[in-house]
Motif scaffolding. Structure first.
Motif: not given
Length: 505
Positions: A160, A185, A103, A99, A134, A101, A209, A164, A162, A136-138
């Motif tokens: 959000s 997504e 933030t 992962t 994975s 990520k 998606n 993969k 994401n 991820e962006v938050v």
């Protein structure tokens, strides 16, 4: 007893040695990880506040990273890496991560910033073999602007994101999109796009998606009111005010091929739209040639393939101002539904390249049912087309919504039926038309648009053939030459007008 004590003591010593080895190894490898990360971040010109790595946790974190180069600025609250496969790196020199990520990242691109020449050696970077299971962006933000002093050209809030199975290798680095992925997504809201110097676009929400792309509550807004708008255009230009409830692209796919963007969708749907168009005819004509729709699609700067486009419940209003004293003439289409097939500029050299077919059902001026069938071949450079239609009864009130203010002409009576069929290309067209009208008379108004000019009205009604209470005329061989600096809709109007004139005279 002594033997047991010795065994216990040996066990304790082994545990201590192992603990020291693990702690020492952890510190050593953590230092190695941190050094490697620091060196790579330095090469990439990233600055940061703090960096931590853990062998036991197989993770690393970077606090407040900042990147600023060549007009791109990236900063984030934190970047966290989890699940680093250390054995894979030691054995095969491949980097695998579970992962990655981000933030609260903020990405800003200044399109007019000066670009530095890239003097770095690309040989080493081409050896990268990276897999991230994975990404991820938050709470991210993306912004594009010309420079610091002007408003944004593009802005998107991304709560959000994401990705993969993100991979980077020698081949992917050669592409305009330097990585591959298996699934995406994304949710974005507060999307803003500056279309040009006259219009902005807003999207309340975008969802993407693996299989679809959905835009909700789209708005195109003019930057100026109707009067001020004319001060900012050198030629006649349409002022748009548009809103769409939803735009959905099913089986959506996008990619970069040979550095060219490609967009594909099996079914695209537009639902609940309202389009208002305003044109001031007091501004001089645009002398530039206007392309046909087939040419516009053929020469798009990207590849497009839409198999089916459905339009549900669209309303269109067109206003044209000729004389401010009379106000604008108005043409409306309500409850417009359409099915459009094969909008594509892909593989245009193929023998079986599909024809574009368009079927439209709507209410003209809010009262007359209008059906139109239209087709053209995007690959045909002569822009050959065929269009036919049928419209039932329309009253003089409906006709005069446009004729009276725009043409200074007032009609009495009504049209009971119109049928037309035209074929042509980007130069000229021919066709036939059937017209049924009842007690049709014409009043030519004074310049103030109110009182009748009796002399011209009498002359007009001598010309118009309306002796019978009901008349049915069929005209064949209607010929029209296209005005090259006018749109296709002006071309169609000239065809219908020429047929109507032959029927009335």
């Amino acid at each position: 007893m002594k033997k047991k004590s010795k065994l216990f003591l040996s066990f304790i010593v082994i545990l201590i040695v192992l603990a020291i080895a693990i702690i020492g190894g952890n510190i050593f490898i953590e230092n190695k990880m941190e050094t490697a990360l620091e060196e790579n971040l330095k090469k990439a010109e990233f600055k940061y506040e703090d960096l931590n790595a853990s062998l036991l946790g197989r993770s690393a974190s970077i606090s407040n990273p900042v990147y600023n180069k060549n007009g791109m600025q990236i900063n984030a609250e934190e970047i966290k890496i989890d699940g680093i496969d250390i054995l894979e790196y030691i054995n095969n020199k491949n980097i695998e991560i579970n992962t990655l990520k981000f933030t609260k990242p903020e990405v800003t691109i200044y399109t007019e910033a000066e670009k530095e020449k890239d003097t770095s050696e690309k040989g080493n970077s081409a050896e990268i073999d990276l897999l991230i299971k994975s990404v991820e962006v938050v709470d991210g933000n993306f912004k594009m602007a010309k420079n610091d002093s002007v408003k944004k050209q593009l802005f998107a809030n991304i709560p959000s994101l994401n990705l993969k199975q993100v991979s980077v290798n020698r081949e992917s680095l050669k592409s305009a999109l330097p990585f591959n992925y298996e699934d995406l997504e994304m949710i974005s809201d507060s999307l803003f796009f500056n279309l040009n110097d006259l219009h902005d676009m807003y999207v309340e929400k975008m969802e993407m998606n693996e299989n679809s792309l959905i835009f909700s509550n789209i708005e195109m807004k003019p930057l100026y009111d109707k009067q001020e708008f004319q001060k900012h255009i050198p030629y006649e230009k349409d002022r748009f005010n548009l809103s769409l409830g939803e735009l959905t692209l099913e089986s959506f796919n996008w990619s970069f091929k040979n550095d060219s963007l490609s967009l594909e969708s099996s079914t695209t749907t537009i639902t609940n739209g309202d389009i208002k168009i305003y044109r001031d005819k007091q501004v001089k004509d645009d002398p530039r040639q206007k392309p046909m729709y087939s040419k516009m699609i053929r020469e798009l700067p990207f590849k497009l393939k839409l198999d089916t486009l459905k339009v549900n419940n669209l309303a269109i209003q067109y206003q044209e101002l000729v004389n401010p004293k009379r106000g604008p003439g108005k043409v409306t289409f309500k409850n417009l539904n359409a099915s459009i097939y094969n909008i594509s500029n892909v593989n245009m050299d193929a023998e079986d390249f599909p024809r574009t077919d368009i079927d439209v059902q709507t209410q003209f001026q809010g009262e007359a049912k209008l059906n139109v069938n239209w087709n053209f071949d995007i690959s045909n450079r002569a822009d050959v087309f065929s269009i036919s239609g049928q419209m039932d009864r329309i009253s003089s009130e409906g006709i005069n919504q446009f004729m009276e203010p725009a043409l200074n002409v007032k009609a009495e009576g009504g049209i009971r039926d119109i049928q037309f069929n035209f074929t042509g290309n980007n130069q000229n067209s021919t066709g036939d038309m059937k017209l049924v009208y009842r007690d049709f008379k014409v009043e030519v108004l004074q310049n103030d648009g109110e009182e009748e000019n009796k002399f011209l009205s009498a002359l007009a009604n001598l010309i118009v053939n309306n002796d019978a209470t009901s008349e049915e005329k069929e005209q064949e061989g209607i010929k029209t030459q296209r005005t090259q600096n006018k749109s296709f809709w002006n071309y169609l109007w000239k065809n219908v007008r020429n047929g109507a004139l032959k029927s009335f005279l």
